[in-house]
Write an enzyme that holds these catalytic residues in place. Structure first.
Site, PDB file in Angstrom:
ATOM      1  N   PRO A  12     -20.489 -24.352  -4.174  1.00 60.04           N
ATOM      2  CA  PRO A  12     -21.754 -24.975  -4.567  1.00 60.04           C
ATOM      3  C   PRO A  12     -22.937 -24.113  -4.141  1.00 60.04           C
ATOM      4  O   PRO A  12     -23.044 -23.752  -2.962  1.00 60.04           O
ATOM      5  CB  PRO A  12     -21.734 -26.313  -3.818  1.00 60.04           C
ATOM      6  CG  PRO A  12     -20.850 -26.072  -2.639  1.00 60.04           C
ATOM      7  CD  PRO A  12     -19.814 -25.083  -3.086  1.00 60.04           C
ATOM      8  N   HIS A  68     -21.997 -33.385   1.567  1.00 63.07           N
ATOM      9  CA  HIS A  68     -22.660 -32.271   2.246  1.00 63.07           C
ATOM     10  C   HIS A  68     -23.051 -32.707   3.658  1.00 63.07           C
ATOM     11  O   HIS A  68     -24.053 -33.387   3.869  1.00 63.07           O
ATOM     12  CB  HIS A  68     -23.908 -31.861   1.461  1.00 63.07           C
ATOM     13  CG  HIS A  68     -24.367 -30.459   1.748  1.00 63.07           C
ATOM     14  ND1 HIS A  68     -24.062 -29.794   2.926  1.00 63.07           N
ATOM     15  CD2 HIS A  68     -25.104 -29.584   1.014  1.00 63.07           C
ATOM     16  CE1 HIS A  68     -24.608 -28.584   2.894  1.00 63.07           C
ATOM     17  NE2 HIS A  68     -25.233 -28.436   1.741  1.00 63.07           N
ATOM     18  N   ALA A 111     -25.532 -28.774  -4.732  1.00 63.63           N
ATOM     19  CA  ALA A 111     -25.986 -29.946  -3.981  1.00 63.63           C
ATOM     20  C   ALA A 111     -26.948 -30.770  -4.822  1.00 63.63           C
ATOM     21  O   ALA A 111     -27.909 -30.250  -5.394  1.00 63.63           O
ATOM     22  CB  ALA A 111     -26.656 -29.502  -2.685  1.00 63.63           C
ATOM     23  N   ARG A 126     -18.035 -30.932   3.271  1.00 66.46           N
ATOM     24  CA  ARG A 126     -18.404 -29.585   3.727  1.00 66.46           C
ATOM     25  C   ARG A 126     -18.976 -29.674   5.140  1.00 66.46           C
ATOM     26  O   ARG A 126     -19.833 -30.512   5.439  1.00 66.46           O
ATOM     27  CB  ARG A 126     -19.438 -28.965   2.789  1.00 66.46           C
ATOM     28  CG  ARG A 126     -19.928 -27.581   3.229  1.00 66.46           C
ATOM     29  CD  ARG A 126     -20.735 -26.965   2.119  1.00 66.46           C
ATOM     30  NE  ARG A 126     -21.513 -25.816   2.532  1.00 66.46           N
ATOM     31  CZ  ARG A 126     -21.483 -24.637   1.924  1.00 66.46           C
ATOM     32  NH1 ARG A 126     -20.660 -24.442   0.913  1.00 66.46           N
ATOM     33  NH2 ARG A 126     -22.246 -23.649   2.317  1.00 66.46           N
ATOM     34  N   TYR A 142     -28.681 -30.195   6.893  1.00 62.72           N
ATOM     35  CA  TYR A 142     -29.203 -31.335   6.141  1.00 62.72           C
ATOM     36  C   TYR A 142     -28.896 -32.635   6.896  1.00 62.72           C
ATOM     37  O   TYR A 142     -28.384 -32.613   8.017  1.00 62.72           O
ATOM     38  CB  TYR A 142     -28.680 -31.294   4.710  1.00 62.72           C
ATOM     39  CG  TYR A 142     -29.197 -30.069   3.997  1.00 62.72           C
ATOM     40  CD1 TYR A 142     -30.562 -29.939   3.728  1.00 62.72           C
ATOM     41  CD2 TYR A 142     -28.357 -29.001   3.678  1.00 62.72           C
ATOM     42  CE1 TYR A 142     -31.063 -28.780   3.137  1.00 62.72           C
ATOM     43  CE2 TYR A 142     -28.860 -27.850   3.082  1.00 62.72           C
ATOM     44  CZ  TYR A 142     -30.215 -27.749   2.818  1.00 62.72           C
ATOM     45  OH  TYR A 142     -30.719 -26.608   2.246  1.00 62.72           O
ATOM     46  N   THR A 181     -27.210 -23.803  -4.617  1.00 62.92           N
ATOM     47  CA  THR A 181     -28.470 -24.317  -5.145  1.00 62.92           C
ATOM     48  C   THR A 181     -29.084 -23.272  -6.066  1.00 62.92           C
ATOM     49  O   THR A 181     -29.256 -22.123  -5.677  1.00 62.92           O
ATOM     50  CB  THR A 181     -29.428 -24.655  -3.988  1.00 62.92           C
ATOM     51  OG1 THR A 181     -28.861 -25.719  -3.225  1.00 62.92           O
ATOM     52  CG2 THR A 181     -30.789 -25.068  -4.500  1.00 62.92           C
ATOM     53  N   GLN A 214     -21.198 -31.745  -5.334  1.00 62.84           N
ATOM     54  CA  GLN A 214     -21.647 -31.837  -3.948  1.00 62.84           C
ATOM     55  C   GLN A 214     -22.868 -32.759  -3.905  1.00 62.84           C
ATOM     56  O   GLN A 214     -23.815 -32.585  -4.671  1.00 62.84           O
ATOM     57  CB  GLN A 214     -22.007 -30.464  -3.391  1.00 62.84           C
ATOM     58  CG  GLN A 214     -22.278 -30.484  -1.892  1.00 62.84           C
ATOM     59  CD  GLN A 214     -22.704 -29.141  -1.357  1.00 62.84           C
ATOM     60  OE1 GLN A 214     -23.840 -28.717  -1.583  1.00 62.84           O
ATOM     61  NE2 GLN A 214     -21.817 -28.452  -0.645  1.00 62.84           N
ATOM     62  N   ARG A 227     -19.196 -16.062  10.383  1.00 58.16           N
ATOM     63  CA  ARG A 227     -19.934 -14.815  10.148  1.00 58.16           C
ATOM     64  C   ARG A 227     -21.070 -14.980   9.150  1.00 58.16           C
ATOM     65  O   ARG A 227     -21.971 -14.144   9.070  1.00 58.16           O
ATOM     66  CB  ARG A 227     -18.973 -13.736   9.642  1.00 58.16           C
ATOM     67  CG  ARG A 227     -18.355 -14.065   8.289  1.00 58.16           C
ATOM     68  CD  ARG A 227     -17.492 -12.941   7.745  1.00 58.16           C
ATOM     69  NE  ARG A 227     -16.877 -13.289   6.477  1.00 58.16           N
ATOM     70  CZ  ARG A 227     -15.598 -13.613   6.324  1.00 58.16           C
ATOM     71  NH1 ARG A 227     -14.796 -13.600   7.383  1.00 58.16           N
ATOM     72  NH2 ARG A 227     -15.120 -13.929   5.140  1.00 58.16           N
ATOM     73  N   GLY A 269     -19.392 -17.716  -3.814  1.00 59.90           N
ATOM     74  CA  GLY A 269     -20.699 -18.150  -4.266  1.00 59.90           C
ATOM     75  C   GLY A 269     -21.428 -17.072  -5.028  1.00 59.90           C
ATOM     76  O   GLY A 269     -21.541 -17.091  -6.246  1.00 59.90           O
TER      77      GLY A 269
END
Length: 396
Positions: A33, A187, A71, A239, A192, A35, A113, A283, A348
């Site tokens: 996912p 999420h 999201a 997540r 958040y 944004t 998500q 990481r 991603g």
């Protein structure tokens, strides 16, 4: 511009089937996912998936592949960014239905998500209302609208407000299923709202939602149970980002805290146990590079074990699938799978620039490099969104 050449991966574990919930996946490459801020504004604070989003997700669908859509707001006042879609109005549900129909027509699966951004939202996105959080501690820096976060500290949520958000998450999950999604991903990461209750540098409450590790996990666990009750546990993922720094999150004992949360998730009864947990690799950081992030965890946080493996082991005992995300490519994805450290690998940025990523990885086709400057809203919105090419032999 393309990335370096690499050997075809079609015979690797990346292209072996796996069952997630009730879904038979044909490979282990997941679209993470991300944004993208390309939803169409319908009214103030209400953004709807449009034809451009239908095209974007349709291009990245593959037979038996899993996509996790970006999201998405669970309610009008969950939003923290412009151009972010919601799943709480009939028009949003209808817009998403076009997306899921397109993905399913190609034989793919897609989860949504769902989030509440909490203190990551400025008052200007909330009709002037004060952002909600676990406490009154603001984030560092400025919001996306340029306002200083410290100038408008968040409001500690009341018990009734927490229960309302739990209900909003459950309703959003129901709406997602109505929109044709195969499931939802909660999420509870990246700073958040739900994670604002997990980190002890933010949550200083003294009620049932604060203080001990057990109490700080209660909100997240309540949301998981509520959504599983609403749509079925086989359609639910979550997540988590234990080693997250984003949006001023600094827990004092990440391994102990998230180990407890994973133990609770893994021990839930089958009808309330999520099908998978999706974790962000230590990481990965939104600002620091990989070496800087690990050095910071070692030197500043004094972490003794900077690895998702202990958490993976806990979840595996409960039969919960593990998804890993963060800085994966053609070189490190297969070793991660073969080591048993994860069940599926999420991509991603490489999926942004390579709509046909599974095919390219299978056949050893060099990947198109991504352009960070176009990750979020651009003018025109197609730029860096639906204009990345799909590989054709004629163009090679």
């Amino acid at each position: 511009m393309s990335a370096p050449n690499f050997a075809p991966l079609k015979e690797s574990k990346l292209f072996t089937p796996i069952k997630l919930g009730n879904y038979e996946l044909r490979h282990r490459i997941v679209q993470a996912p991300c944004t993208r801020m390309r939803a169409v504004k319908e009214s103030d604070g209400v953004n709807v998936p449009g034809d451009l989003m239908v095209k974007y997700y349709g291009l990245r669908a593959s037979k038996g592949g899993l996509q996790i859509a970006e999201a998405t707001d669970i309610s009008r006042y969950a939003s923290g960014y412009p151009g972010v879609p919601g799943i709480y109005t009939s028009s949003q549900i209808a817009g998403w239905k076009k997306v899921t129909d397109t993905v399913h027509a190609k034989g793919g699966y897609i989860f949504l998500q769902i989030w509440h951004t909490g203190r990551a939202s400025p008052p200007s996105f909330l009709d002037g209302n004060t952002p909600l959080s676990s406490s009154s501690h603001p984030m560092d820096g400025d919001w996306v609208d340029g306002t200083s976060c410290a100038s408008h500290p968040p409001k500690p949520m009341t018990g009734d407000e927490i229960q309302q958000v739990v209900q909003d998450f459950a309703q959003a999950a129901k709406n997602a299923v109505r929109a044709g999604f195969d499931g939802v991903e909660i999420h509870s990461a990246n700073g958040y709202l739900l994670e604002q209750f997990l980190h002890d540098n933010i949550n200083d409450r003294s009620d049932e939602y604060g203080g001990s590790i057990q109490n700080r996990c209660k909100f997240t666990l309540d949301v998981v149970k509520s959504i599983c009750d609403a749509i079925g546990s086989d359609k639910v993922g979550i997540r988590l980002s234990p080693w997250n720094y984003f949006q001023s999150t600094r827990d004092s004992n990440r391994l102990e805290h998230w180990s407890y949360l994973c133990e609770q998730l893994a021990s839930l009864p089958a009808n309330r146990r999520p099908a998978y947990v999706h974790m962000v690799e230590p990481r990965f950081d939104e600002v620091l590079d990989e070496k800087q992030k690990i050095d910071s965890l070692v030197n500043d946080d004094k972490e003794t074990s900077i690895s998702l493996l202990p958490l993976r082991d806990i979840l595996q005992k409960g039969g919960v699938l593990f998804l890993s995300t963060g800085c994966f490519n053609w070189e490190n994805a297969v070793p991660k799978l073969e080591s048993g450290a994860t069940d599926l690998v999420c991509f991603g940025r490489w999926f942004i620039a390579n709509p046909d990523l599974p095919k390219k990885l299978a056949d050893g086709i060099p990947l198109t490099k991504y352009d960070r400057s176009t990750f979020y809203f651009t003018v025109p919105p197609e730029k860096g969104y639906t204009d990345y090419p799909v590989y054709t032999a004629e163009a090679a």
